[in-house]
Design an enzyme around this catalytic site. Structure first.
Site, PDB file in Angstrom:
ATOM      1  N   LYS A   3     -28.127  29.631  28.421  1.00 29.11           N
ATOM      2  CA  LYS A   3     -27.417  30.622  28.370  1.00 29.11           C
ATOM      3  C   LYS A   3     -28.084  31.673  29.102  1.00 29.11           C
ATOM      4  CE  LYS A   3     -25.970  33.952  24.572  1.00 29.11           C
ATOM      5  NZ  LYS A   3     -25.594  33.976  23.252  1.00 29.11           N
ATOM      6  N   VAL A  50     -22.641  30.705  30.362  1.00 31.12           N
ATOM      7  CA  VAL A  50     -23.508  29.430  30.153  1.00 31.12           C
ATOM      8  C   VAL A  50     -23.294  28.509  30.909  1.00 31.12           C
ATOM      9  CG1 VAL A  50     -23.530  27.906  27.943  1.00 31.12           C
ATOM     10  CG2 VAL A  50     -22.873  30.342  27.546  1.00 31.12           C
ATOM     11  N   GLY A  74     -19.242  35.108  28.522  1.00 31.33           N
ATOM     12  CA  GLY A  74     -18.887  36.072  27.542  1.00 31.33           C
ATOM     13  C   GLY A  74     -19.196  37.292  27.771  1.00 31.33           C
ATOM     14  N   GLY A 131     -23.246  37.238  29.293  1.00 28.18           N
ATOM     15  CA  GLY A 131     -23.886  36.121  29.678  1.00 28.18           C
ATOM     16  C   GLY A 131     -23.151  35.054  30.154  1.00 28.18           C
ATOM     17  N   ASP A 189     -19.587  37.096  13.956  1.00 23.74           N
ATOM     18  CA  ASP A 189     -18.526  36.521  14.942  1.00 23.74           C
ATOM     19  C   ASP A 189     -18.116  35.301  14.778  1.00 23.74           C
ATOM     20  OD1 ASP A 189     -16.545  36.912  16.976  1.00 23.74           O
ATOM     21  OD2 ASP A 189     -18.278  36.336  18.561  1.00 23.74           O
ATOM     22  N   GLY A 222     -19.359  28.131  30.263  1.00 24.27           N
ATOM     23  CA  GLY A 222     -18.390  29.129  29.416  1.00 24.27           C
ATOM     24  C   GLY A 222     -19.086  30.595  29.905  1.00 24.27           C
TER      25      GLY A 222
END
Ligand SMILES: *[C@@H]1O[C@H](CO)[C@@H](O)[C@H](O)[C@H]1NC(C)=O
Ligand SMILES: *[C@@H]1O[C@H](CO)[C@@H](O)[C@H](O)[C@H]1NC(C)=O
Ligand SMILES: *[C@@H]1O[C@H](CO)[C@@H](O)[C@H](O)[C@H]1NC(C)=O
Ligand SMILES: *[C@@H]1O[C@H](CO)[C@@H](O)[C@H](O)[C@H]1NC(C)=O
Ligand SMILES: *[C@@H]1O[C@H](CO)[C@@H](O)[C@H](O)[C@H]1NC(C)=O
Ligand SMILES: *[C@@H]1O[C@H](CO)[C@@H](O)[C@H](O)[C@H]1NC(C)=O
Ligand SMILES: *[C@@H]1O[C@H](CO)[C@@H](O)[C@H](O)[C@H]1NC(C)=O
Ligand SMILES: *[C@@H]1O[C@H](CO)[C@@H](O)[C@H](O)[C@H]1NC(C)=O
Ligand SMILES: *[C@@H]1O[C@H](CO)[C@@H](O)[C@H](O)[C@H]1NC(C)=O
Length: 829
Positions: free
Chosen positions: A539, A525, A520, A523, A636, A518
């Site tokens: 992360k 992951v 974002g 950062g 969030d 992942g």
């Protein structure tokens, strides 16, 4: 003075008299509709009730329910089959000691208990504190019973009730579901503790087995990993010459509990209720797709979330490959090489739910080696294992005939040894026996060695950790010209394991792209595997992001203090050179959005699972908002920030944007709006005002998304411009909310839970923050059956009105396809 004392005394004793009478019905009394008797500690109540929500129904039943729960939860019903029409029912106890329910108008006997062989002088019926309704002699203690309701359970197993068979009298106590939520008549589903072969729990629909919890292994049913001793309940199987039964006990008697077989048979749901706090906790042994009895046939094994779910065990092939390819797995699998009785051996398979034990044999004292010999000598014995897995295993359980209804359970599965032709065990030379013996000795030894090494590492690390205990500056995030109190800097020592950068590099293979799961705003992951084999999510903050530094500290300080089963767990962090890294527990099922918005995978999440997810998120959020030491606003919350563990339990993740507050504050205001389009409340997106109620708004959006399987943001409807919120509200006002439900859920017939969830969702997305409920109300509203207020108009219900109203532009966040821990950061200009 004396007078007053005397007066007080009289009242007290009078009071006691009433209290002590009200749990008992004597031969001189009758119980009319409208009257009840109450157990002496006030927990249970017995009387007439109407089932379901149809208040105009004239069908009346005698039942027992929890007095302290406002929503009626009958745990036992006497006259399940024949209701009393109208309020003319009378319950009385008559000589020589049986209960009879009659209709006073027609004089019909509607229900009665059987005569007992015991006769007593002065029979009474008494409701005990356990919820057992018994007939006994008024003067005897509560153990000498002529009859007891616990011998004739309805659909509910209470603590200390027995589920199983009395081998002396032949009485079998089993659960039978209601016909529907509104009708207590015996339904299709039954739940038995079946003593054939070796005891196991079986659920039947009519005569057919539909679900098997598996045999008892000393700790739990082999296929029901949830139902083990914990801080609230303990479980056990009792097996002796007189009786075989399963039961559970409450560890803490101040809780209430029920284990219910629901009318659709797809769940055994356990509910704990903390009397003090009204806290409701679901702990269900919900059956999933892989629990479908014999889904994969003989020697086939089922693995949730693999595609296809069925495959043959290693060294087996489909019996009918054509059927198998058409996803009809019922014919099962056969061995590659046929058995030759005298020359066979065994292969060990790990992590399985043990097969059906109705055709099995057991001995409690044999060792595993003796068990193997017995199995080897009997050509129809196809597999064996330890009977009791405690203390390294003891006893012998072996199967006669084919092994059916296996499934893979990675965390709590067991070992089983399956009979195999010698050629399969060692294809190259004939020394198969030797190898397996060496393996049998070497394997435990090497495991022990590995464990030792891990143990030493852990101890060393802990010492290191203590030396380095991190001092982390905890400070509220930037945000402006804030008032004095916000500039206070609190120093706090956080005890959090520190990982070496080298350890993390090794675990993630130098942050290789293959391990990336992942990315974002600040950062990436990665998936990593630590030395001991533990999987983690790592992360890594991008080196250049200064913003990220603050967010990093923020996240660490927030999460390190949070402990809740619905929050993702931070295992440690790493601050070395320029690197700032967080290490989380790894969530094998990734995030919620990958399920609910995906056509194929959404079929894996049936309504009980989704409802469990909604409730889990609600409890996690409630913990953040009010139960954790700091008040936390997540800011969030969205589907991709809800991760799913092995059993599809939700865990809220990603606290990069979270803000913490002191005891009394509930919100703040910011000129840096962060969050995700589609989930943000109007007052936050437009004015930058955030509070616990902006999280409630996001949660409301999430409920609607989970129920509908559609994204709020990209919702398109041919007839109007409304987004999902607007669409749901419109349908709700027109009394058509069921039309929004994900077509995959339509068959699950949990209409009332679905309606309730949509209703609560709409209450959460109301335009005005004051109108939205707080999370503790949400938790209660979701699980109790009270009347809900009507929602007012939601905020942001068309796509267009935000952009027009604010002039903000929004960068489009394309969710990563396999994001585990994503970060979304949107700066409002
Ligand atoms: C409620 O019960 C009455 C009487 O039994 C019945 O006529 C009516 O159809 C029921 N209503 C619903 C919605 O089930
Ligand atoms: C039962 O019915 C009789 C006559 O119909 C009436 O006298 C009596 O009061 C009724 N008893 C109760 C408890 O309603
Ligand atoms: C009901 O039974 C009682 C006793 O058996 C009798 O006295 C009474 O008259 C009967 N009532 C009716 C309505 O049949
Ligand atoms: C009475 O006994 C029969 C057979 O022994 C049993 O099936 C029935 O459930 C019993 N009924 C009650 C109410 O105890
Ligand atoms: C579970 O708890 C019960 C009651 O405390 C106890 O008797 C039993 O041994 C426990 N089982 C296990 C596997 O620890
Ligand atoms: C039982 O639970 C209550 C409320 O949750 C708690 O106050 C009490 O300390 C518990 N008792 C024990 C013995 O754990
Ligand atoms: C089993 O194997 C032995 C030794 O290889 C052989 O003599 C025997 O005929 C085989 N039996 C069967 C039933 O195949
Ligand atoms: C179980 O095995 C032990 C040891 O082999 C034996 O002494 C005992 O008789 C067996 N019990 C049963 C019920 O077969
Ligand atoms: C194998 O064991 C089963 C169960 O004990 C028994 O019924 C069967 O007769 C045995 N077969 C042989 C060949 O010993």
């Amino acid at each position: 003075m004396n007078k007053i004392l005397l007066f007080l005394f009289t009242i007290l004793s009078l009071f006691q008299k009433i209290e002590s009478q009200s749990d008992t019905l004597t031969t001189s009394q009758i119980l009319k509709d409208g009257e009840t008797i109450i157990s002496s500690d006030g927990t249970f109540e017995l009387g007439f009730f109407s089932a379901g929500k149809n208040s105009s129904s004239t069908n009346r039943y005698i039942g027992i329910w929890y007095k302290k729960i406002s929503a009626l939860t009958p745990i036992w019903v006497a006259n399940r089959q024949i209701p009393v029409k109208g309020i003319s029912g009378i319950l009385k106890i008559v000589e020589p000691g049986y209960l009879v329910l009659i209709n006073n108008v027609t004089n019909d006997t509607i229900w009665s208990t059987n005569f007992s062989s015991i006769s007593v002088k002065n029979p009474v019926a008494k409701l005990l504190d356990t919820g057992n309704f018994v007939i006994k002699d008024a003067n005897d203690d509560d153990d000498l019973l002529l009859w007891q309701s616990f011998d004739y359970p309805s659909d509910t197993l209470l603590a200390s009730m027995k589920l199983g068979r009395d081998l002396v009298t032949g009485l079998e106590r089993y659960l039978r579901s209601w016909k529907s939520d509104d009708d207590p008549a015996p339904g299709d589903y039954t739940y038995h503790c079946d003593p054939t072969g070796y005891p196991q729990d079986l659920m039947r629909k009519g005569p057919n087995v539909v679900y098997r919890a598996g045999p008892w292994n000393g700790l739990r049913w082999s296929g029901a990993p949830n139902m083990v001793n914990n801080s609230v309940t303990s479980f056990g199987l009792v097996m002796n010459d007189q009786e075989i039964y399963y039961k559970y006990e409450l560890v803490n008697k101040s809780l209430l509990t029920t284990l219910v077989l629901t009318p659709n048979g797809n769940a055994m749901r356990m509910i704990w209720i903390d009397k003090r706090e009204g806290w409701v906790n679901y702990h269900s042994a919900d059956a999933d797709h892989c629990d479908t009895y014999k889904l994969c046939g003989a020697y086939g094994t089922c693995t949730m979330f693999s595609d296809p779910v069925c495959r043959c065990l290693d060294k087996f092939v489909p019996k009918h490959p054509d059927d198998w390819n058409r996803a009809d797995w019922s014919s099962g699998c056969v061995r590659n090489h046929p058995l030759n009785c005298s020359e066979d051996g065994f292969i060990k398979y790990t992590g399985v739910k043990l097969p059906d034990t109705r055709y099995s044999w057991f001995n409690e004292t044999m060792t595993l080696d003796e068990c193997k010999l017995v199995c080897l000598r009997n050509c129809s014995c196809m597999g064996y294992t330890s009977l009791d897995i405690r203390n390294g295993g003891s006893g012998c359980l072996l199967w006669i005939g084919e092994l059916v209804d296996l499934r893979q359970l990675s965390e709590s599965g067991q070992d089983i040894y399956i009979r195999m032709a010698a050629s399969e065990i060692s294809p190259i030379d004939g020394s198969s026996r030797k190898t397996s013996i060496i393996l049998a000795i070497a394997l435990p030894l090497s495991i022990a060695a590995v464990l030792l090494v891990i143990g030493v590492c852990l101890i060393l690390r802990r010492q290191k950790k203590r030396a380095e205990t991190m001092l982390i500056e905890k400070r509220k995030l930037d945000d402006s010209n804030n008032k004095d109190k916000n500039n206070q800097i609190r120093h706090e020592a956080l005890e959090l394991p520190l990982f070496d950068l080298s350890t993390i590099m090794e675990a993630t293979d130098n942050f290789s792209l293959e391990n990336k799961i992942g990315a974002g705003g600040f950062g990436k992951v990665f998936k990593g595997v630590l030395e001991g084999g533990q999987e983690v999510a790592v992360k890594r903050l991008s080196e250049t992001s200064r913003q990220g530094n603050d967010e990093f500290k923020n996240e660490v300080s927030c999460i390190a203090e949070l402990q809740h089963r619905n929050l993702v767990k931070l295992l440690g962090c790493c601050i070395e050179e320029e690197e700032k890294i967080l290490v989380y527990e790894y969530m094998p099922n990734k995030s919620l959005d990958l399920f609910i918005f995906d056509q194929r995978r959404s079929t894996l999440l049936d309504w009980p699972k989704r409802f469990n997810i909604i409730n889990g998120i609600a409890r996690g959020l409630m913990y953040l908002h009010q139960d954790s030491r700091l008040r936390i606003i997540h800011r969030d919350l969205k589907a991709s920030n809800v991760l799913l563990d092995f059993e599809m339990n939700p865990k809220i993740s990603d606290f990069g944007m979270a803000r913490s507050f002191g005891g009394n504050e509930t919100g703040d205001n910011t000129n840096r709006v962060v969050g995700t389009y589609g989930y943000m409340s109007p007052e936050y997106a437009v004015d930058g005002i955030f509070s616990v109620k902006s999280d409630v708004f996001s949660f409301g959006v999430l409920i609607l998304e989970i129920v509908s399987g559609k994204k709020n943001r990209r919702f398109i409807h041919p007839d109007h411009n409304l987004n999902l919120i607007g669409h749901a509200w419109m349908l709700h006002r027109e009394g058509r909310s069921s039309e929004i439900v994900d077509p995959n859920l339509v068959e699950s017939c949990h209409t009332s839970e679905l309606q309730r969830s949509i209703h609560v969702g709409l209450l959460c997305v109301q335009r005005s923050p004051e109108d939205r409920p707080n999370m503790s109300s949400v938790v209660l509203m979701l699980t109790n059956e009270g009347i809900l207020p009507q929602p007012k108009a939601p905020g942001f219900f068309t796509e267009r009105n935000i952009d027009d109203a604010t002039g903000y532009s929004w960068s489009d966040q394309t969710p990563c396809s396999v994001n585990d821990v994503t970060i979304t950061l949107l700066d409002a200009r």
